[in-house]
Design a protein around this motif. Structure first.
Motif, PDB file in Angstrom:
ATOM      1  N   ASP A   1       0.806  -1.218   0.000  1.00  0.00           N
ATOM      2  CA  ASP A   1       0.000   0.000   0.000  1.00  0.00           C
ATOM      3  C   ASP A   1       0.840   1.270   0.000  1.00  0.00           C
ATOM      4  OD1 ASP A   1      -2.120  -1.723   0.109  1.00  0.00           O
ATOM      5  OD2 ASP A   1      -2.573  -1.389   2.236  1.00  0.00           O
ATOM      6  N   VAL A   2       1.985   1.241   0.682  1.00  0.00           N
ATOM      7  CA  VAL A   2       2.793   2.455   0.837  1.00  0.00           C
ATOM      8  C   VAL A   2       3.872   2.568  -0.234  1.00  0.00           C
ATOM      9  CG1 VAL A   2       4.299   3.753   2.392  1.00  0.00           C
ATOM     10  CG2 VAL A   2       2.366   2.444   3.321  1.00  0.00           C
ATOM     11  N   PHE A   3       4.527   1.422  -0.551  1.00  0.00           N
ATOM     12  CA  PHE A   3       5.669   1.485  -1.462  1.00  0.00           C
ATOM     13  C   PHE A   3       5.397   0.841  -2.825  1.00  0.00           C
ATOM     14  CE2 PHE A   3       7.377   1.825   2.822  1.00  0.00           C
ATOM     15  CZ  PHE A   3       8.279   2.862   2.695  1.00  0.00           C
ATOM     16  N   GLY A   4       4.216   0.284  -3.001  1.00  0.00           N
ATOM     17  CA  GLY A   4       3.869  -0.308  -4.280  1.00  0.00           C
ATOM     18  C   GLY A   4       4.609  -1.585  -4.580  1.00  0.00           C
ATOM     19  N   LEU A   5       5.033  -2.323  -3.555  1.00  0.00           N
ATOM     20  CA  LEU A   5       5.787  -3.551  -3.726  1.00  0.00           C
ATOM     21  C   LEU A   5       4.946  -4.750  -3.301  1.00  0.00           C
ATOM     22  CD1 LEU A   5       9.246  -2.457  -2.286  1.00  0.00           C
ATOM     23  CD2 LEU A   5       8.640  -2.723  -4.694  1.00  0.00           C
ATOM     24  N   VAL A   6       4.833  -5.712  -4.168  1.00  0.00           N
ATOM     25  CA  VAL A   6       4.098  -6.934  -3.848  1.00  0.00           C
ATOM     26  C   VAL A   6       5.105  -8.078  -3.851  1.00  0.00           C
ATOM     27  CG1 VAL A   6       2.301  -8.532  -4.566  1.00  0.00           C
ATOM     28  CG2 VAL A   6       1.991  -6.058  -4.903  1.00  0.00           C
ATOM     29  N   GLY A   7       5.162  -8.799  -2.740  1.00  0.00           N
ATOM     30  CA  GLY A   7       6.121  -9.892  -2.661  1.00  0.00           C
ATOM     31  C   GLY A   7       6.065 -10.610  -1.334  1.00  0.00           C
ATOM     32  N   LYS A   8       6.991 -11.528  -1.141  1.00  0.00           N
ATOM     33  CA  LYS A   8       7.064 -12.337   0.065  1.00  0.00           C
ATOM     34  C   LYS A   8       8.024 -11.702   1.055  1.00  0.00           C
ATOM     35  CE  LYS A   8       7.783 -17.076   1.667  1.00  0.00           C
ATOM     36  NZ  LYS A   8       8.131 -18.465   1.268  1.00  0.00           N
ATOM     37  N   VAL A   9       7.634 -11.678   2.327  1.00  0.00           N
ATOM     38  CA  VAL A   9       8.409 -11.014   3.369  1.00  0.00           C
ATOM     39  C   VAL A   9       8.917 -12.034   4.381  1.00  0.00           C
ATOM     40  CG1 VAL A   9       8.250  -9.441   5.351  1.00  0.00           C
ATOM     41  CG2 VAL A   9       7.244  -8.782   3.168  1.00  0.00           C
ATOM     42  N   SER A  10      10.154 -11.836   4.839  1.00  0.00           N
ATOM     43  CA  SER A  10      10.706 -12.618   5.946  1.00  0.00           C
ATOM     44  C   SER A  10      11.477 -11.662   6.849  1.00  0.00           C
ATOM     45  CB  SER A  10      11.621 -13.727   5.441  1.00  0.00           C
ATOM     46  OG  SER A  10      12.685 -13.191   4.677  1.00  0.00           O
ATOM     47  N   GLU A  11      11.557 -11.989   8.142  1.00  0.00           N
ATOM     48  CA  GLU A  11      12.211 -11.073   9.090  1.00  0.00           C
ATOM     49  C   GLU A  11      13.718 -11.298   9.097  1.00  0.00           C
ATOM     50  OE1 GLU A  11      11.605  -9.145  13.536  1.00  0.00           O
ATOM     51  OE2 GLU A  11      10.439 -10.902  12.945  1.00  0.00           O
ATOM     52  N   LEU A  12      14.457 -10.186   9.253  1.00  0.00           N
ATOM     53  CA  LEU A  12      15.908 -10.213   9.371  1.00  0.00           C
ATOM     54  C   LEU A  12      16.297  -9.851  10.798  1.00  0.00           C
ATOM     55  CD1 LEU A  12      16.737  -8.175   6.123  1.00  0.00           C
ATOM     56  CD2 LEU A  12      16.973 -10.655   6.404  1.00  0.00           C
ATOM     57  N   THR A  13      17.496 -10.250  11.195  1.00  0.00           N
ATOM     58  CA  THR A  13      17.979  -9.861  12.521  1.00  0.00           C
ATOM     59  C   THR A  13      18.409  -8.403  12.501  1.00  0.00           C
ATOM     60  OG1 THR A  13      20.187 -10.657  11.953  1.00  0.00           O
ATOM     61  CG2 THR A  13      18.740 -12.171  13.161  1.00  0.00           C
ATOM     62  N   GLY A  14      18.415  -7.773  13.662  1.00  0.00           N
ATOM     63  CA  GLY A  14      18.834  -6.386  13.773  1.00  0.00           C
ATOM     64  C   GLY A  14      19.063  -6.027  15.228  1.00  0.00           C
ATOM     65  N   GLU A  15      19.873  -5.000  15.453  1.00  0.00           N
ATOM     66  CA  GLU A  15      20.192  -4.614  16.823  1.00  0.00           C
ATOM     67  C   GLU A  15      19.124  -3.711  17.423  1.00  0.00           C
ATOM     68  OE1 GLU A  15      24.231  -3.356  19.068  1.00  0.00           O
ATOM     69  OE2 GLU A  15      23.578  -1.913  17.564  1.00  0.00           O
ATOM     70  N   ARG A  16      18.621  -2.750  16.634  1.00  0.00           N
ATOM     71  CA  ARG A  16      17.682  -1.772  17.187  1.00  0.00           C
ATOM     72  C   ARG A  16      16.344  -1.769  16.457  1.00  0.00           C
ATOM     73  NH1 ARG A  16      22.445   1.619  16.668  1.00  0.00           N
ATOM     74  NH2 ARG A  16      21.452   2.786  15.007  1.00  0.00           N
TER      75      ARG A  16
END
Length: 351
Positions: A31-46
């Motif tokens: 809806d916001v960026f016009g991207l349709v696809g599959k999502v998975s979570e990545l690691t991150g510190e913050r």
């Protein structure tokens, strides 16, 4: 920065970022960026980071930590736009704007603080820590670090002066965290390093060249080509950028390249010498480089140990550099400071 200010700046590292469902992230991307696809979570510190694959294209959707200053996020965004304009061939993430042309989008929800959302290109490659170290790749790392510093030279932003625990110029303020190091010998080693920092580096900081720097060129943030691991194809994660002495950026990168065999600075010297050919180092910078390298390792063990105790569910990510940092610190402890200075000067041809 005083000890009390250190407590304040640690709020960001001590604030967990609320989770989002993958369905919500996919909806936001569409809806916001016009991207349709599959999502998975990545690691991150913050932040909360997500990998989005849309057709053959790959992106990172970043949801900021609620404690992050919006001005600091804008600082990071504008820096990436600046690099793209100054050195478009430098392999760093590129910003994807929203469907309305904005650089970011404000995520608001019931019961939670607003968070900024951005989408960046996802660079393909193997993290440097998974590839075999070689003199060639370290020379290339020195070359890319110098290009990045040159690209950021002259870039200014009001958010660049924010306070960050990972900022080497404030390293002495993490001393209270050393009490959590249980091993007496390791704690004494960390204290010796901070003592040298306060004696030899701190008084010289005001006179050093300073600019905006990446500040986190660790092997997880440098990508190499799968078919040729000597070639660097990506520099990622600009979340620790700050205005600081220029030499600090090189010191951070070098801290992860100390050799645990042969001479501790053998591989570091390859990188430093290549950097020096593109961005000549001043004598004073070379003379404190070893101090800064070892101080960065102390920051790694002190901050990561403190955070892992607070977020045990994310401890494997937080502590990913801890064991090697101790091993490399121990190797560096065998070197005389004067010997280390002379070694790095010879590598750069500076007498």
């Amino acid at each position: 920065m005083t000890i009390s200010q250190t407590v304040d700046t640690s709020v960001l590292l001590d604030t967990a970022s609320p989770e989002l469902s993958l369905r919500d992230v996919e909806r936001m991307a569409r809806d916001v960026f016009g991207l349709v696809g599959k999502v998975s979570e990545l690691t991150g510190e913050r932040d909360r980071n997500y990998h989005l694959r849309s057709g053959d294209a790959h992106y990172v959707l970043k949801v900021s930590n609620p404690a992050e200053d919006p001005q600091v996020i804008d600082f990071q965004t504008r820096a990436l736009l600046h690099i793209a304009a100054v050195d478009p061939e430098l392999p760093v993430p590129r910003l994807l704007r929203t469907r309305t042309g904005a650089a970011d989008w404000l995520l608001e929800g019931p019961g939670g603080a607003p968070r900024l959302v951005r989408v960046l290109s996802f660079l393909q490659g193997i993290p440097l820590h998974k590839a075999s170290a070689s003199r060639t790749v370290l020379r290339n790392l020195g070359h890319h670090a110098a290009r990045l510093d040159l690209a950021l030279r002259g870039f200014f932003h009001a958010g660049a002066g924010h306070e960050l625990m990972w900022d080497l110029k404030h390293a002495n303020t993490v001393r209270p965290l050393l009490e959590h190091i249980r091993n007496p010998a390791q704690r004494a080693l960390a204290e010796r390093v901070l003592n040298r920092f306060e004696r030899h580096v701190l008084p010289r900081l005001p006179s050093l060249r300073a600019q905006v720097i990446h500040n986190d060129l660790n092997p997880h943030n440098v990508l190499v080509a799968p078919d040729d691991p000597s070639q660097i194809v990506g520099i990622i994660d600009f979340g620790d950028m700050v205005h600081a002495p220029l030499i600090n950026n090189l010191a951070v990168a070098a801290a992860y390249q100390v050799s645990e065999t042969d001479h501790p600075l053998e591989m570091v010297a390859e990188m430093v010498a290549t950097y020096h050919r593109l961005v000549p180092l001043e004598r004073v910078e070379l003379d404190i480089l070893f101090d800064l390298i070892t101080t960065r390792m102390v920051l790694t063990v002190a901050i990561s140990g403190w955070r892992a105790a607070r977020y045990p569910e994310n401890s494997s990510y937080i502590l990913r550099n801890n064991l090697q940092a101790w091993a490399r610190l121990t190797c560096c402890d065998t070197l005389d400071r004067t010997e280390a200075q002379a070694y790095l000067r010879r590598a750069c041809g500076v007498e």
